[in-house]
Design a protein around this motif. Structure first.
Motif, PDB file in Angstrom:
ATOM      1  N   GLU A 235     -28.150 -35.535   0.950  1.00  0.00           N
ATOM      2  CA  GLU A 235     -27.778 -34.229   0.390  1.00  0.00           C
ATOM      3  C   GLU A 235     -28.691 -33.112   0.876  1.00  0.00           C
ATOM      4  N   GLU A 236     -29.999 -33.389   0.977  1.00  0.00           N
ATOM      5  CA  GLU A 236     -30.926 -32.310   1.348  1.00  0.00           C
ATOM      6  C   GLU A 236     -30.960 -32.032   2.851  1.00  0.00           C
ATOM      7  N   THR A 237     -30.328 -32.886   3.650  1.00  0.00           N
ATOM      8  CA  THR A 237     -30.332 -32.682   5.099  1.00  0.00           C
ATOM      9  C   THR A 237     -29.217 -31.713   5.493  1.00  0.00           C
ATOM     10  N   GLU A 238     -29.627 -30.527   5.922  1.00  0.00           N
ATOM     11  CA  GLU A 238     -28.653 -29.492   6.312  1.00  0.00           C
ATOM     12  C   GLU A 238     -28.117 -29.799   7.713  1.00  0.00           C
ATOM     13  N   PRO A 239     -26.827 -29.632   7.947  1.00  0.00           N
ATOM     14  CA  PRO A 239     -26.304 -29.825   9.315  1.00  0.00           C
ATOM     15  C   PRO A 239     -26.935 -28.828  10.290  1.00  0.00           C
ATOM     16  N   LEU A 240     -27.015 -29.232  11.562  1.00  0.00           N
ATOM     17  CA  LEU A 240     -27.549 -28.344  12.601  1.00  0.00           C
ATOM     18  C   LEU A 240     -26.548 -27.210  12.871  1.00  0.00           C
ATOM     19  N   CYS A 241     -25.279 -27.555  12.929  1.00  0.00           N
ATOM     20  CA  CYS A 241     -24.213 -26.571  13.145  1.00  0.00           C
ATOM     21  C   CYS A 241     -23.163 -26.782  12.056  1.00  0.00           C
ATOM     22  N   ILE A 242     -22.471 -25.714  11.711  1.00  0.00           N
ATOM     23  CA  ILE A 242     -21.313 -25.897  10.837  1.00  0.00           C
ATOM     24  C   ILE A 242     -20.119 -25.193  11.452  1.00  0.00           C
ATOM     25  N   GLY A 243     -18.946 -25.524  10.957  1.00  0.00           N
ATOM     26  CA  GLY A 243     -17.716 -24.953  11.512  1.00  0.00           C
ATOM     27  C   GLY A 243     -16.580 -25.917  11.260  1.00  0.00           C
ATOM     28  N   GLY A 244     -15.631 -25.948  12.202  1.00  0.00           N
ATOM     29  CA  GLY A 244     -14.477 -26.839  12.050  1.00  0.00           C
ATOM     30  C   GLY A 244     -14.924 -28.273  11.842  1.00  0.00           C
ATOM     31  N   GLY A 245     -14.297 -28.928  10.892  1.00  0.00           N
ATOM     32  CA  GLY A 245     -14.572 -30.352  10.670  1.00  0.00           C
ATOM     33  C   GLY A 245     -15.709 -30.631   9.711  1.00  0.00           C
ATOM     34  N   THR A 246     -16.482 -29.586   9.341  1.00  0.00           N
ATOM     35  CA  THR A 246     -17.664 -29.869   8.511  1.00  0.00           C
ATOM     36  C   THR A 246     -17.496 -29.406   7.058  1.00  0.00           C
ATOM     37  N   ILE A 247     -16.336 -28.887   6.722  1.00  0.00           N
ATOM     38  CA  ILE A 247     -16.220 -28.327   5.366  1.00  0.00           C
ATOM     39  C   ILE A 247     -15.122 -29.028   4.544  1.00  0.00           C
ATOM     40  N   ALA A 248     -15.342 -29.014   3.203  1.00  0.00           N
ATOM     41  CA  ALA A 248     -14.336 -29.549   2.288  1.00  0.00           C
ATOM     42  C   ALA A 248     -13.452 -28.410   1.805  1.00  0.00           C
ATOM     43  N   ASP A 249     -14.046 -27.204   1.681  1.00  0.00           N
ATOM     44  CA  ASP A 249     -13.287 -26.059   1.190  1.00  0.00           C
ATOM     45  C   ASP A 249     -13.980 -24.766   1.645  1.00  0.00           C
ATOM     46  N   VAL A 250     -13.177 -23.733   1.873  1.00  0.00           N
ATOM     47  CA  VAL A 250     -13.725 -22.422   2.219  1.00  0.00           C
ATOM     48  C   VAL A 250     -12.920 -21.359   1.481  1.00  0.00           C
ATOM     49  N   SER A 251     -13.635 -20.368   0.952  1.00  0.00           N
ATOM     50  CA  SER A 251     -12.935 -19.207   0.393  1.00  0.00           C
ATOM     51  C   SER A 251     -13.500 -17.968   1.080  1.00  0.00           C
ATOM     52  N   ILE A 252     -13.089 -16.806   0.676  1.00  0.00           N
ATOM     53  CA  ILE A 252     -13.563 -15.571   1.305  1.00  0.00           C
ATOM     54  C   ILE A 252     -15.079 -15.485   1.271  1.00  0.00           C
ATOM     55  N   ASP A 253     -15.695 -15.937   0.193  1.00  0.00           N
ATOM     56  CA  ASP A 253     -17.153 -15.767   0.128  1.00  0.00           C
ATOM     57  C   ASP A 253     -17.935 -17.047  -0.135  1.00  0.00           C
ATOM     58  N   ASP A 254     -17.348 -18.194   0.126  1.00  0.00           N
ATOM     59  CA  ASP A 254     -18.132 -19.427  -0.067  1.00  0.00           C
ATOM     60  C   ASP A 254     -17.508 -20.591   0.712  1.00  0.00           C
ATOM     61  N   TYR A 255     -18.284 -21.631   0.843  1.00  0.00           N
ATOM     62  CA  TYR A 255     -17.761 -22.850   1.463  1.00  0.00           C
ATOM     63  C   TYR A 255     -18.439 -24.060   0.825  1.00  0.00           C
ATOM     64  N   ALA A 256     -17.772 -25.194   0.902  1.00  0.00           N
ATOM     65  CA  ALA A 256     -18.365 -26.456   0.432  1.00  0.00           C
ATOM     66  C   ALA A 256     -18.319 -27.431   1.595  1.00  0.00           C
ATOM     67  N   LEU A 257     -19.469 -28.070   1.849  1.00  0.00           N
ATOM     68  CA  LEU A 257     -19.526 -28.994   2.992  1.00  0.00           C
ATOM     69  C   LEU A 257     -18.698 -30.247   2.730  1.00  0.00           C
ATOM     70  N   ALA A 258     -18.184 -30.816   3.811  1.00  0.00           N
ATOM     71  CA  ALA A 258     -17.469 -32.096   3.715  1.00  0.00           C
ATOM     72  C   ALA A 258     -18.474 -33.204   3.402  1.00  0.00           C
ATOM     73  N   VAL A 259     -17.970 -34.372   3.065  1.00  0.00           N
ATOM     74  CA  VAL A 259     -18.879 -35.502   2.822  1.00  0.00           C
ATOM     75  C   VAL A 259     -19.493 -35.930   4.157  1.00  0.00           C
ATOM     76  N   PRO A 260     -20.676 -36.578   4.125  1.00  0.00           N
ATOM     77  CA  PRO A 260     -21.251 -37.099   5.365  1.00  0.00           C
ATOM     78  C   PRO A 260     -20.396 -38.275   5.856  1.00  0.00           C
ATOM     79  N   PRO A 261     -20.351 -38.594   7.146  1.00  0.00           N
ATOM     80  CA  PRO A 261     -21.109 -37.947   8.209  1.00  0.00           C
ATOM     81  C   PRO A 261     -20.425 -36.700   8.777  1.00  0.00           C
ATOM     82  N   MET A 262     -19.180 -36.401   8.326  1.00  0.00           N
ATOM     83  CA  MET A 262     -18.416 -35.329   8.972  1.00  0.00           C
ATOM     84  C   MET A 262     -19.134 -33.976   8.886  1.00  0.00           C
ATOM     85  N   ARG A 263     -19.906 -33.762   7.816  1.00  0.00           N
ATOM     86  CA  ARG A 263     -20.581 -32.465   7.689  1.00  0.00           C
ATOM     87  C   ARG A 263     -21.607 -32.228   8.806  1.00  0.00           C
ATOM     88  N   PHE A 264     -22.009 -33.305   9.465  1.00  0.00           N
ATOM     89  CA  PHE A 264     -23.010 -33.178  10.541  1.00  0.00           C
ATOM     90  C   PHE A 264     -22.379 -33.058  11.924  1.00  0.00           C
TER      91      PHE A 264
END
Ligand code: PLP
Length: 400
Positions: A235-264
């Protein structure tokens, strides 16, 4: 015992008769791995985790299976613990950028590290004012665990250490170092670039938080590698890059990361490389890592015995073959290491590597060598005869 002649049939590149002793830089790739990659391009060449069509479904299945295969190979609890990256360097940089550093933190590393596991921490020091402590070893690469005990304290956030030196070939007691680190609540990152290909590795038994490794050094394709991330730091390990494939949800002002390993694994990943690395793990598992290790020891013995007997040749690293993998570095008196490597290639058809091997602190601090040395590194497809050929070639070169 490993059947080296049987194994060599899987590496048609060896039919050229060239003696490849540069596997520590990058290993050769056997036909089953090449075929697995070709199968992807021929049969189901499509993106992963994005399409409902059959090729994309097949690609996703193979891609996910590769994660499981790699996880099993290193003893990780599951596929979520393995982020696929392009090499060890990227894996280490991922960790350096993932953690939340402050001036009060400290990193402890060692003098025998490859630049990938050294300058990364110099940069963390420069950027965040983090303290950096470098543990010294003997010239043979042997560590006094007491030195690690002195270096690690409660301000240590991370201990970053190699499993096997790419210059000295020595095996580092990473399990004991991890215990020392954990007593102080520090995280442990092991650079497994030279360990994972040669030694059976079980991350759970090792007790590490992160293990970085390169697929291209363990029969996989170039551009493949992995980072093991333990459950407790997922949980505490932040991905190096984020973008397509790394998120579970995105709104205009927030995002939630996908489960590992996809978030990385942001963007379209190196699909063929990952599938190839999974197949390389299957191949090594079929051969048996204990057999690979035993063969490695025989080659290491022969290499060390042969080279140390030569007059006018200095060999670096531990004398005891039990303490090392099939890799030896050496210098011929009065000769530049690049000239030795060039002569080995041109006149004897033997591939070695020369220079500082991306380990300048080690070269300067332990040996005062600016030009570095010559490295011969073996893998499961090398024969004892090939090692003998190298030794007699070096003997001839040393006699001028
Ligand atoms: C010990 C060690 N660490 C890190 C690396 C870097 O590996 P890569 O070039 O695959 O990132 C190497 C490569 O030789 C190595 O030997």
């Amino acid at each position: 015992m490993l059947d080296v002649e049987r194994i060599r049939r899987d590496f048609p590149i060896l039919e050229q008769g060239y003696i490849y002793l540069d596997s520590a830089a990058s290993s050769l790739t056997p036909e089953p791995v090449v075929n697995k990659i070709v199968e992807f391009y021929h049969e189901y060449r499509a993106n992963v985790e994005r399409g409902v069509h059959r090729w994309s479904q097949r690609a996703s299945e193979e891609y996910e299976r590769a994660h499981e295969e790699v996880a099993r190979f290193i003893g990780a609890p599951g596929a979520e613990n393995v982020a696929m990256v392009k090499n060890t360097t990227e894996a280490i940089n991922l960790v350096a950028n993932a953690l939340d550093w402050s001036k009060e933190d400290r990193v402890v590393t060692s003098v025998i590290e490859h630049h990938s596991n050294f300058i990364t921490w110099l940069r963390v020091r420069q950027r965040y004012g983090v303290g950096l402590k470098v543990v010294r070893s003997s010239e043979e690469g042997v560590f006094d665990l007491g030195e690690w005990e002195k270096a690690v304290d409660d301000s240590t956030k991370l201990v970053a250490v190699t499993h096997v030196s790419n210059v000295l070939g020595c095996i580092v007691p990473v399990k004991e170092i991890a215990e020392i680190a954990h007593e102080h609540g520090a995280l442990v990152l092991v650079d497994g670039a030279q360990g994972v290909p040669h030694i059976p590795v079980d991350v759970t038994d090792m007790g590490v938080d992160y293990l970085a490794f390169s697929g291209h050094k363990m029969l996989g394709p170039t551009g493949s590698g992995g980072l093991y991330i333990a459950d407790q730091v997922l949980e505490e390990t932040e991905p190096l890059c984020i973008g397509g494939g790394t998120i579970a949800d995105v709104s205009i002002d927030d995002y939630a990361l996908a489960v590992p390993p996809m978030r990385f694994e942001a963007g379209t990943p190196s699909i063929a490389q990952v599938i190839g690395l999974g197949e390389a793990c299957r191949y090594l598992t079929r051969v048996g890592m204990k057999e690979v290790e035993a063969w490695d020891k025989r080659l290491a013995n022969r290499l060390l015995d042969g080279l140390t007997e030569l007059e006018g040749v200095e060999v670096y690293g531990p004398q005891d073959p039990e303490m090392r993998v099939g890799l030896a570095t050496f210098n011929v008196d009065g000769m530049n290491p690049h000239d030795v490597a060039l002569t080995l290639d041109e006149e004897y058809g033997i591939a070695t590597r020369s220079g500082h091997h991306c380990a300048l602190p080690l070269m300067k601090e332990l040996f005062g060598l600016r030009e570095g040395n010559v490295r011969a590194s073996t893998y499961l497809y090398n024969t004892l005869e090939e090692v003998d050929r190298l030794v007699s070639a070096v003997e001839e070169i040393s006699k001028g």
